[in-house]
Design a protein around this motif. Structure first.
Motif, short mmCIF file in Angstrom:
data_model
loop_
_atom_site.label_atom_id
_atom_site.label_comp_id
_atom_site.label_asym_id
_atom_site.label_seq_id
_atom_site.Cartn_x
_atom_site.Cartn_y
_atom_site.Cartn_z
N GLU A 43 8.61 8.72 -6.30
CA GLU A 43 9.54 7.59 -6.22
C GLU A 43 9.39 6.94 -4.84
O GLU A 43 9.27 7.62 -3.83
CB GLU A 43 10.98 8.06 -6.43
CG GLU A 43 11.97 6.92 -6.45
CD GLU A 43 13.39 7.40 -6.73
OE1 GLU A 43 13.57 8.61 -7.00
OE2 GLU A 43 14.30 6.57 -6.67
N GLU B 6 0.85 -1.19 0.00
CA GLU B 6 0.00 0.00 0.00
C GLU B 6 0.88 1.24 0.00
O GLU B 6 1.78 1.39 0.83
CB GLU B 6 -0.90 0.00 1.24
CG GLU B 6 -1.96 1.07 1.19
CD GLU B 6 -2.87 1.04 2.42
OE1 GLU B 6 -2.86 0.00 3.10
OE2 GLU B 6 -3.53 2.04 2.68
N LEU B 7 0.63 2.10 -0.96
CA LEU B 7 1.45 3.30 -1.10
C LEU B 7 0.56 4.54 -1.11
O LEU B 7 -0.66 4.45 -1.29
CB LEU B 7 2.25 3.25 -2.40
CG LEU B 7 3.21 2.07 -2.60
CD1 LEU B 7 3.84 2.16 -3.98
CD2 LEU B 7 4.27 2.06 -1.53
N THR B 8 1.20 5.67 -0.95
CA THR B 8 0.48 6.94 -1.03
C THR B 8 1.16 7.81 -2.09
O THR B 8 2.38 7.99 -2.06
CB THR B 8 0.51 7.67 0.33
OG1 THR B 8 -0.11 6.85 1.30
CG2 THR B 8 -0.21 9.00 0.24
N GLU C 273 2.56 16.72 -3.05
CA GLU C 273 3.61 17.51 -2.42
C GLU C 273 5.00 16.97 -2.75
O GLU C 273 5.96 17.72 -2.91
CB GLU C 273 3.40 17.51 -0.90
CG GLU C 273 4.32 18.46 -0.17
CD GLU C 273 4.09 18.43 1.34
OE1 GLU C 273 4.89 19.03 2.06
OE2 GLU C 273 3.11 17.78 1.78
N ASP C 274 5.09 15.63 -2.85
CA ASP C 274 6.39 15.01 -3.14
C ASP C 274 6.61 14.78 -4.63
O ASP C 274 7.59 14.16 -5.02
CB ASP C 274 6.47 13.65 -2.42
CG ASP C 274 6.41 13.81 -0.91
OD1 ASP C 274 6.84 14.87 -0.42
OD2 ASP C 274 5.92 12.88 -0.24
N GLU D 90 6.40 5.86 2.99
CA GLU D 90 5.43 6.76 2.37
C GLU D 90 4.02 6.37 2.79
O GLU D 90 3.09 7.14 2.63
CB GLU D 90 5.52 6.65 0.83
CG GLU D 90 6.92 6.75 0.28
CD GLU D 90 7.45 8.17 0.34
OE1 GLU D 90 6.65 9.09 0.55
OE2 GLU D 90 8.66 8.35 0.15
N ASN D 91 3.93 5.18 3.29
CA ASN D 91 2.62 4.59 3.49
C ASN D 91 1.97 5.04 4.79
O ASN D 91 1.68 4.25 5.67
CB ASN D 91 2.77 3.08 3.46
CG ASN D 91 1.45 2.40 3.58
OD1 ASN D 91 0.43 2.99 3.33
ND2 ASN D 91 1.48 1.14 3.98
N SER E 58 1.64 11.41 -3.34
CA SER E 58 1.46 12.74 -2.78
C SER E 58 1.87 13.81 -3.80
O SER E 58 2.97 13.73 -4.37
CB SER E 58 2.30 12.86 -1.51
OG SER E 58 2.35 14.20 -1.09
N GLU F 183 -4.95 16.17 -2.50
CA GLU F 183 -3.50 16.33 -2.39
C GLU F 183 -2.76 14.99 -2.49
O GLU F 183 -1.62 14.94 -2.92
CB GLU F 183 -3.15 17.01 -1.05
CG GLU F 183 -3.47 18.48 -1.00
CD GLU F 183 -2.61 19.28 -1.96
OE1 GLU F 183 -1.38 19.14 -1.92
OE2 GLU F 183 -3.18 20.04 -2.78
N SER F 184 -3.43 13.96 -2.06
CA SER F 184 -2.77 12.65 -2.09
C SER F 184 -3.81 11.54 -2.16
O SER F 184 -4.97 11.75 -1.79
CB SER F 184 -1.89 12.45 -0.85
OG SER F 184 -2.71 12.39 0.30
#
Lengths: 495, 188
Positions: A332, A317-319, A323-324, B98-99, A321, A359-360
Motif C-alpha cells: 500500500e 516512481e515506487l518501490t 518485506e512490506d 517508499e520511493n 518491497s 527482495e524489491s
C-alpha cells in the motif's frame, strides 16, 4: 536504537553548541532577516485596491439601478402616473368621441390655426405657477375657478388641477384626472394647435418637474399634428413605452472552457513526473438583471454558476518491497499527486502477480485523475451596443467578476503500474487540495450578437472571456490561475 | 528557568521594536536552529535559507507566543521544523516515502558507540540518509514526534513511518559502524 535518547540530547542542547563554529551561519543570513522584518512595508496591496474599486462600482451600480426603480415604482411618483394616464388615453382614443369637444373654450381665448403657434398669447406667468405648485399639491382637490377665461372639462368634478394664469386671464386645465381625455379631445378639436400650445407652454414654460419624467409627452410634441396621425401617434406611444422599459431580465447558459495557467515554478517541479493536464470542460448558468443607462450602454449585474471537469495525470516512481508485503501480496502506498489546483493525497494498493527474483523492485506508476470544480460568481458588466437596428444587435461587454471556487470532488481515474509482475488493485483519494484560493477575481470581456424578436425579447449568442486576476491555487511560489471562455445563449426580457 | 525568563524579556523587548534584542535572540539560537535545518536538508545553502525563513516567521509570529503555555525554545523549534517540512513538501511533492532504496541490512541490535563521533560527523551521517528515512528519523528520534503525528505531518500511514524509522536506524547504524572502523584505522 538503544541510544535514541543520547542522540536526542545531543541535538537538543543549544548551550552545548557555543563551541561548534561549523554551525555558525553566514552573516548574510541575519542581514537578509533584518531586511525583511524591519523593512518599511512598501508593497502595494493590489487586492485592497481591487476590492476598493469593486466596492465603488457596486455602490455606483446600486445607486444607478435600484433607486431608479424605486422611484419609478413609487405610488407618489407623478411621472409614473402621467405615463399611466397616457396608457389610459390610448384606450380613450379608441372610444367613440363626442361630436363636440368637451372643452368649453371661451371665444376670446381661442386661437385659430392661422395664428402663429407660439402659445404666447396664453402664456402663463411663472411666479404664479410656482406659487400654485408650492402651495398646492397637484393631487389635492382644488376648487374650480369660476372665471370667464375658464378652460375646463365640462364633465369633470376636477379633483386635480394645475392652474396657470397670466396678467389678463386665468387658465385652468384639468390635466390629471380628466386630462387624458381632455388631451384626446384637444387633438380632435379643430383648434388643436392652440390647445397643444397651451399644453406646451404649461410644460416648457413652467418647467413642471413632474412631467419631465414622462418623456413621451415631449416626444409627442414633435409629431405633426393632424387628425390622420392618430394611429401613428398611438404606435409611437406604444413604441416609446416599450423602449422606456429600461430593465431587463437576463438568463444565459452554455459551454465553458477553463484553462489553468500554472506558473513556471510549479511546472519545473512537476516536469520530472511528466505532469499533464487538459483544459476543463463544463457548463455555466447565469441569471441577472440589466438596466439601460443610455441608448447604447447597459449595466448588468448577474450571478453565475459553472461546473467544470478537468483531467490531469503524471507518473510516480515506487518501490515494491516483499518485506512490506501484506498477506494478500500487496503493498500500500500513500501518494501525493499533483493537479492544476494543488496536491491531493491518495492511497493506492499494488498487487504482486508474479515473482521479481529480488527482495524489491522499482517501478513507475501512471496516475490519471479527474477533478470536478464548481464556481459561483457575481458579475458586474457593462454592455456597449455597437450595432442596434430593428432586429440585430451587436454588443461588446466589459466587466469584473468576483468568484467563489470549490472542489466538488477528485477521483482517481486510473493508476497503472509499468511492470508485468504488478497490477493495480485499489485506489482512493484520501485528501483533497488544501491550498485552494476560494475567492478570486477576474476581468471579463466579450461580445454578444443578438436577435430581437420584438421590443421586449431578444436572444443573443454570447462569447465571453474572463482572465483570472488572482491565483486559484497558491502554495509558496507555486501558483495556478484560471482563465475561462464561455460560449452560450443569452435570453433577455425587457420589463 | 533563568533562561526562560531571559527569553521572555528578550521577546518583550523585540515586540517593543528593540532591534538589538532581536540580534541577541538570533545569536542565542541561530546555531541550534541551523543545526535543526541541517538535519532536515543535506545542503548548507538550503539550511541557511530555511534558517532565514524560520527567523522571519518567528519574528512575525512572536506576538502569538504565550510564555505561560511553554518555553520559547519549544515553540520556536516547532516553527523551524514546520518550515523545514514545508520545504521538503515543496521540493519533493511527489516523492513518496517508499520511493527510496531498500536496504537489506543484517546488523545486530547491539549499541553502537557514539563516543568517538563528533556532532558534526553525526549530523553528516544523518544528512546522508535518504530523504524519507532522514525526515522520519529526525522527527521521531530527535524532535520527539510520535508516529501518529508523523503520519499526519507527512501524509503517510503510521506503519510507513515505523518502517521508515526502522530502516533509517539500520542504515545509520551501518554508517556509524563504518565510521568506527574508519576511526580505528582499520578501513581508513
Amino acid at each position: 536504537m538503544p541510544r535514541d535518547n543520547e542522540i536526542k540530547d545531543l541535538f537538543n542542547n543549544p548551550s552545548s553548541l557555543d563551541n561548534e563554529d561549523w554551525l555558525q551561519p553566514s552573516e548574510r543570513v541575519f542581514e537578509n532577516i533584518t531586511e525583511e522584518v524591519y523593512a518599511v512595508p512598501n508593497k502595494r496591496n493590489h487586492w485592497l485596491i481591487f476590492w476598493l474599486i469593486f466596492g465603488i462600482i457596486i455602490t455606483l451600480a446600486f445607486f444607478l439601478l435600484i433607486p431608479g426603480q424605486v422611484l419609478n415604482s413609487s405610488p407618489g411618483n407623478s411621472g409614473d402616473r402621467i405615463m399611466n394616464e397616457f396608457i389610459q388615453s390610448n384606450n380613450l382614443t379608441n372610444q367613440k368621441l363626442p361630436e363636440t369637444p368637451e372643452f368649453d373654450i371661451p371665444r376670446e381665448n381661442k386661437m385659430t390655426s392661422s395664428e402663429p403657434k407660439t402659445g404666447s398669447k396664453v402664456k402663463p406667468s411663472k411666479p404664479s405657477i410656482k406659487k400654485e405648485l408650492n402651495q398646492t399639491s397637484p393631487w389635492v382637490d382644488v376648487p374650480q375657478k369660476q372665471s370667464s377665461n375658464h378652460l375646463h372639462s365640462s364633465t369633470s368634478q376636477i379633483p386635480n388641477i394645475i392652474e396657470t394664469s397670466n396678467d389678463q386671464e386665468s387658465t385652468t386645465i384639468d390635466l390629471i384626472s380628466k386630462g387624458k381625455k381632455s388631451m384626446v379631445n384637444i387633438f380632435e378639436s379643430s383648434e388643436e394647435e392652440m390647445n397643444v400650445s397651451i399644453q406646451d407652454d404649461m410644460i416648457e414654460e413652467t418647467q413642471f418637474e413632474l412631467l419631465t419624467q414622462a418623456p413621451e409627452v415631449n416626444r409627442l410634441h414633435a409629431l405633426p399634428l393632424s387628425f390622420d396621425r392618430d394611429k401613428e401617434q398611438l404606435d409611437l406611444q406604444s413604441n416609446i413605452l416599450e423602449e422606456n422599459r429600461s430593465w431587463k431580465l437576463i438568463a444565459a447558459s452554455g459551454y465553458s472552457n477553463w484553462k489553468y495557467v500554472i506558473n513556471e515554478n510549479l511546472l519545473s517541479a512537476l516536469s520530472p513526473f511528466d505532469f499533464t493536464h487538459e483544459n476543463g470542460h463544463g457548463a455555466y448558468l447565469k441569471l441577472g438583471i440589466a438596466k439601460s443607462l443610455t441608448e447604447r450602454i447597459d449595466l448588468q449585474l448577474a450571478a453565475s454558476f459553472a461546473q467544470n471537469k478537468v483531467q490531469s495525470g503524471h507518473n510516480s516512481e515506487l518501490t515494491y518491497s516483499l518485506e512490506d508485503e501484506s498477506l494478500s501480496s500487496t503493498n500500500e502506498y500513500a501518494l501525493t499527486m499533483a493537479s492544476p489546483l494543488g496536491f491531493i493525497g491518495s492511497s493506492v494498493v499494488m498487487e504482486r502477480d508474479g515473482d521479481f527474483g529480488s527482495e524489491s523492485i522499482d517501478f513507475i506508476v501512471d496516475l490519471q485523475n479527474e477533478h470536478l470544480v464548481e464556481q459561483t460568481g457575481l458579475e458586474l458588466t457593462t454592455r456597449l451596443n455597437v450595432l442596434d437596428n430593428q432586429r440585430l444587435r451587436v454588443a461588446a461587454t466589459f466587466g469584473l467578476s468576483l468568484d467563489y471556487l470549490r472542489i466538488r470532488s477528485n477521483s482517481l481515474r486510473s493508476f497503472t503500474p509499468m511492470h508485468q509482475a504488478l497490477r493495480a488493485r485499489q485506489g482512493s483519494i484520501t485528501a483533497d487540495q488544501e491550498n485552494i484560493q476560494s475567492f478570486n477575481q477576474s476581468i471579463l470581456t466579450g461580445i454578444e450578437i443578438g436577435y430581437k424578436f420584438n421590443n421586449s425579447r431578444a436572444l443573443s449568442l454570447e462569447v465571453q472571456y474572463s482572465h483570472g486576476l488572482s491565483p486559484v491555487f497558491e502554495l509558496d511560489d507555486f501558483t495556478s490561475k484560471l482563465n475561462r471562455l464561455r460560449i452560450g445563449l443569452t435570453g433577455s426580457h425587457r420589463f | 528557568m533563568q533562561k526562560h525568563n531571559s527569553d521572555i524579556q528578550t521577546i518583550q523587548a523585540i515586540l517593543k521594536g528593540d532591534k538589538s534584542a532581536f540580534r541577541k535572540l538570533y545569536d542565542n539560537y541561530s546555531r541550534f536552529y541551523f543545526l535543526t535545518c541541517l538535519r532536515y536538508t543535506n545542503q548548507k545553502s538550503d539550511a541557511e535559507d530555511l534558517l532565514q525563513e524560520s527567523f522571519i516567521k518567528i519574528y512575525k509570529d512572536l506576538h502569538q507566543f504565550d510564555h505561560t503555555r511553554g518555553n520559547f525554545i519549544s515553540w520556536s523549534k516547532r516553527v523551524v521544523i514546520n518550515v523545514c517540512l514545508q520545504h521538503l513538501r515543496k521540493k519533493n511533492v511527489l516523492n513518496n516515502f517508499e520511493n527510496i532504496i531498500d536496504l537489506n541490512l543484517q546488523l545486530s541490535d547491539k549499541a553502537i558507540g557514539l563516543d568517538n563521533l563528533s556532532l558534526q560527523e553525526l549530523t553528516k551521517m544523518i544528512q546522508q540518509l535518504p530523504k524519507g528515512y532522514r525526515t522520519v528519523f529526525n522527527l521521531y528520534i530527535i524532535d520527539g514526534f510520535s508516529h501518529k503525528e508523523i503520519s499526519e505531518e507527512l501524509g503517510i500511514s503510521e506503519s510507513t513511518s515505523k518502517t521508515q524509522l526502522m530502516k533509517a536506524k539500520k542504515l545509520l547504524k551501518l554508517k556509524i559502524k563504518e565510521s568506527d572502523y574508519s576511526l580505528d584505522g582499520k578501513y581508513a
